[in-house]
Design an enzyme around this catalytic site. Structure first.
Site, PDB file in Angstrom:
ATOM      1  N   THR A  97      -3.824 -17.015 -36.624  1.00 46.19           N
ATOM      2  CA  THR A  97      -3.263 -16.777 -37.951  1.00 46.19           C
ATOM      3  C   THR A  97      -1.981 -15.979 -37.758  1.00 46.19           C
ATOM      4  O   THR A  97      -2.036 -14.811 -37.367  1.00 46.19           O
ATOM      5  CB  THR A  97      -4.249 -15.980 -38.829  1.00 46.19           C
ATOM      6  OG1 THR A  97      -5.481 -16.695 -38.905  1.00 46.19           O
ATOM      7  CG2 THR A  97      -3.688 -15.782 -40.225  1.00 46.19           C
ATOM      8  N   LYS A 170      -3.639 -20.822 -45.224  1.00 48.19           N
ATOM      9  CA  LYS A 170      -4.523 -19.734 -44.765  1.00 48.19           C
ATOM     10  C   LYS A 170      -4.244 -18.465 -45.586  1.00 48.19           C
ATOM     11  O   LYS A 170      -5.165 -17.717 -45.930  1.00 48.19           O
ATOM     12  CB  LYS A 170      -4.294 -19.482 -43.268  1.00 48.19           C
ATOM     13  CG  LYS A 170      -5.024 -18.292 -42.693  1.00 48.19           C
ATOM     14  CD  LYS A 170      -6.519 -18.504 -42.513  1.00 48.19           C
ATOM     15  CE  LYS A 170      -7.188 -17.239 -41.984  1.00 48.19           C
ATOM     16  NZ  LYS A 170      -8.604 -17.397 -41.721  1.00 48.19           N
ATOM     17  N   LYS A 238      -3.855  -7.436 -40.835  1.00 50.49           N
ATOM     18  CA  LYS A 238      -2.777  -8.251 -40.247  1.00 50.49           C
ATOM     19  C   LYS A 238      -2.469  -9.430 -41.180  1.00 50.49           C
ATOM     20  O   LYS A 238      -1.316  -9.705 -41.506  1.00 50.49           O
ATOM     21  CB  LYS A 238      -3.200  -8.774 -38.868  1.00 50.49           C
ATOM     22  CG  LYS A 238      -2.204  -9.775 -38.282  1.00 50.49           C
ATOM     23  CD  LYS A 238      -2.751 -10.503 -37.060  1.00 50.49           C
ATOM     24  CE  LYS A 238      -3.905 -11.411 -37.392  1.00 50.49           C
ATOM     25  NZ  LYS A 238      -3.822 -12.789 -37.037  1.00 50.49           N
TER      26      LYS A 238
HETATM   27  P1  NAP Z   1      -9.798 -11.901 -30.260  1.00 51.92           P
HETATM   28  O1  NAP Z   1     -11.269 -11.880 -30.119  1.00 51.92           O
HETATM   29  O2  NAP Z   1      -9.019 -10.635 -30.149  1.00 51.92           O
HETATM   30  O3  NAP Z   1      -9.250 -12.962 -29.198  1.00 51.92           O
HETATM   31  C1  NAP Z   1      -7.906 -13.150 -28.883  1.00 51.92           C
HETATM   32  C2  NAP Z   1      -7.885 -13.656 -27.454  1.00 51.92           C
HETATM   33  O4  NAP Z   1      -6.559 -14.015 -27.122  1.00 51.92           O
HETATM   34  C3  NAP Z   1      -8.347 -12.584 -26.438  1.00 51.92           C
HETATM   35  O5  NAP Z   1      -9.186 -13.168 -25.495  1.00 51.92           O
HETATM   36  C4  NAP Z   1      -7.022 -12.103 -25.853  1.00 51.92           C
HETATM   37  O6  NAP Z   1      -7.108 -11.661 -24.515  1.00 51.92           O
HETATM   38  C5  NAP Z   1      -6.195 -13.358 -25.919  1.00 51.92           C
HETATM   39  N1  NAP Z   1      -4.772 -13.039 -26.012  1.00 51.92           N
HETATM   40  C6  NAP Z   1      -4.154 -12.283 -26.949  1.00 51.92           C
HETATM   41  N2  NAP Z   1      -2.844 -12.221 -26.697  1.00 51.92           N
HETATM   42  C7  NAP Z   1      -2.634 -12.944 -25.590  1.00 51.92           C
HETATM   43  C8  NAP Z   1      -1.481 -13.248 -24.838  1.00 51.92           C
HETATM   44  N3  NAP Z   1      -0.276 -12.799 -25.209  1.00 51.92           N
HETATM   45  N4  NAP Z   1      -1.624 -14.012 -23.725  1.00 51.92           N
HETATM   46  C9  NAP Z   1      -2.850 -14.491 -23.366  1.00 51.92           C
HETATM   47  N5  NAP Z   1      -3.981 -14.239 -24.030  1.00 51.92           N
HETATM   48  C10 NAP Z   1      -3.866 -13.471 -25.137  1.00 51.92           C
HETATM   49  O7  NAP Z   1      -9.364 -12.539 -31.663  1.00 51.92           O
HETATM   50  P2  NAP Z   1     -10.125 -13.677 -32.487  1.00 51.92           P
HETATM   51  O8  NAP Z   1     -11.053 -13.047 -33.441  1.00 51.92           O
HETATM   52  O9  NAP Z   1     -10.607 -14.733 -31.560  1.00 51.92           O
HETATM   53  O10 NAP Z   1      -8.900 -14.230 -33.373  1.00 51.92           O
HETATM   54  C11 NAP Z   1      -7.922 -15.095 -32.811  1.00 51.92           C
HETATM   55  C12 NAP Z   1      -7.011 -15.580 -33.946  1.00 51.92           C
HETATM   56  O11 NAP Z   1      -7.803 -16.292 -34.914  1.00 51.92           O
HETATM   57  C13 NAP Z   1      -6.317 -14.439 -34.705  1.00 51.92           C
HETATM   58  O12 NAP Z   1      -5.017 -14.825 -35.060  1.00 51.92           O
HETATM   59  C14 NAP Z   1      -7.208 -14.250 -35.914  1.00 51.92           C
HETATM   60  O13 NAP Z   1      -6.503 -13.696 -37.013  1.00 51.92           O
HETATM   61  C15 NAP Z   1      -7.671 -15.664 -36.188  1.00 51.92           C
HETATM   62  N6  NAP Z   1      -8.957 -15.772 -36.891  1.00 51.92           N
HETATM   63  C16 NAP Z   1     -10.023 -15.001 -36.530  1.00 51.92           C
HETATM   64  C17 NAP Z   1     -11.218 -15.135 -37.219  1.00 51.92           C
HETATM   65  C18 NAP Z   1     -12.442 -14.297 -36.865  1.00 51.92           C
HETATM   66  O14 NAP Z   1     -13.423 -14.325 -37.618  1.00 51.92           O
HETATM   67  N7  NAP Z   1     -12.451 -13.560 -35.769  1.00 51.92           N
HETATM   68  C19 NAP Z   1     -11.341 -16.047 -38.275  1.00 51.92           C
HETATM   69  C20 NAP Z   1     -10.254 -16.835 -38.602  1.00 51.92           C
HETATM   70  C21 NAP Z   1      -9.064 -16.688 -37.912  1.00 51.92           C
HETATM   71  P3  NAP Z   1      -7.849 -10.292 -24.063  1.00 51.92           P
HETATM   72  O15 NAP Z   1      -9.144 -10.768 -23.489  1.00 51.92           O
HETATM   73  O16 NAP Z   1      -6.948  -9.686 -23.063  1.00 51.92           O
HETATM   74  O17 NAP Z   1      -7.988  -9.440 -25.306  1.00 51.92           O
END
Ligand code: NAP
Length: 285
Positions: A97, A170, A238
């Site tokens: 997102t 979104k 965010k």
């Molecule tokens: P998350 O658990 O923090 O996962 C993000 C992943 O991306 C982590 O494994 C992180 O690595 C990796 N990452 C971040 N920056 C990076 C970079 N520059 N290079 C390589 N890897 C990188 O977040 P999430 O909950 O999966 O959410 C991911 C996206 O989906 C976000 O934009 C969020 O807003 C969206 N989203 C989330 C949800 C939800 O319920 N969680 C629902 C809808 C949408 P590390 O292992 O080093 O941290």
């Protein structure tokens, strides 16, 4: 079956990649913390890579599910980003997102790629069960090419419009949720202050006009004071930041979303940054 570079093995990306692997696709894995990519490969197959550029070399598609705009830039157009090596005509699908302007810029500056901004709704549970709703922005050709890959974890895959429109959809989703969660918080706060039996209350009103996904899935745990699952307050802030910036740009008036954003700032100050969004009720107590 496609060769897919997948960047971002977090709460959402990990189960998405797992579904792609189960569907028979060949995965090249990149994650900021390399250990996660190695752990994934050991459990489900795929090749851990040292950069997004290495992962995207020879791939049919680059799929990203990272954090914010800066993360998406880094794994795409950054020094070791996937766009360095992604072949002409390959697909780029971003499930993060992020801002609509970033989605527009990436698509406009890389016409040699089929770009789809494809944020998701459905949370961790939806990703785990492969039941996500996916809002797509991009050309019809790009979205049609992306569909069979996204189908591994998407229940609804809808093309909203051109590049950026997935992210704008979104935002509309998050605006609707913000108001509903605040309304539900006030309703439950009132009920508890007034001494109502909340179980009986939810039984009575849960199938009426007040019914919502939030009421069905979160009301009981809000009453119990449990906020340890679902979408985190930090991520909601965010998203609301993106929403309010876009609203300023298009001249939309969003008084409730702006207020709820500040209420979530209060929840962060109460130490609830990692609690899920239903913890909005905490600041009323
Ligand atoms: P998350 O658990 O923090 O996962 C993000 C992943 O991306 C982590 O494994 C992180 O690595 C990796 N990452 C971040 N920056 C990076 C970079 N520059 N290079 C390589 N890897 C990188 O977040 P999430 O909950 O999966 O959410 C991911 C996206 O989906 C976000 O934009 C969020 O807003 C969206 N989203 C989330 C949800 C939800 O319920 N969680 C629902 C809808 C949408 P590390 O292992 O080093 O941290």
């Amino acid at each position: 079956m496609a060769r897919i570079a997948f960047a971002g093995l977090g709460v959402m990306g990990w189960p998405m990649a797992r579904h792609l692997s189960a569907a028979g696709h060949e995965l090249r894995l990149f994650n900021r913390t390399r250990e996660k990519a190695e752990r994934f490969a050991a459990a489900y197959g795929g090749k851990p890579c040292t950069s997004a550029a290495q992962a995207a070399d020879g791939a049919d598609a680059l799929i990203t599910c990272v954090g914010d705009d800066a993360d998406v830039r880094q794994v795409t157009v950054g020094a070791e980003g996937g766009f360095q090596s992604l072949a002409d005509g390959a697909l780029f699908i971003d499930h993060s997102t992020v801002s609509a302007s970033l989605a527009r810029v990436l698509a406009a500056e890389n016409p040699r790629l089929l770009c789809v901004d494809a944020p998701v709704s459905g949370g961790q549970a939806g990703a785990e069960s492969g039941q996500l709703a996916v809002m797509c922005g991009g050309s019809g050709e790009a979205v049609d090419a992306a569909r069979p890959l996204i189908a591994a974890y998407g229940r609804r895959i809808v093309r909203i419009g051109p590049a950026g429109h997935g992210q704008l959809a979104k935002m509309a989703n998050q605006i609707a949720i913000a108001g509903v969660v605040q309304g539900l918080s006030e309703s439950l706060h009132f009920a508890m202050k007034a001494g109502l039996d909340t179980e009986a209350l939810l039984d009575a009103i849960g199938k009426g006009a007040a019914q919502s996904w939030q009421m069905d899935n979160r009301a009981k745990t809000m009453v119990e004071g449990r906020f340890d699952f679902g979408f985190a307050v930090d991520l909601m802030r965010k998203d609301l930041g993106l929403v309010l910036e876009e609203a300023r740009a298009v001249g939309a008036s969003l008084p409730v979303a702006a207020l709820v954003d500040q209420f979530y700032a209060d929840v962060q100050k109460l130490g609830g940054a990692r609690d899920d969004t239903s913890s909005l009720i905490r600041r009323l107590a």
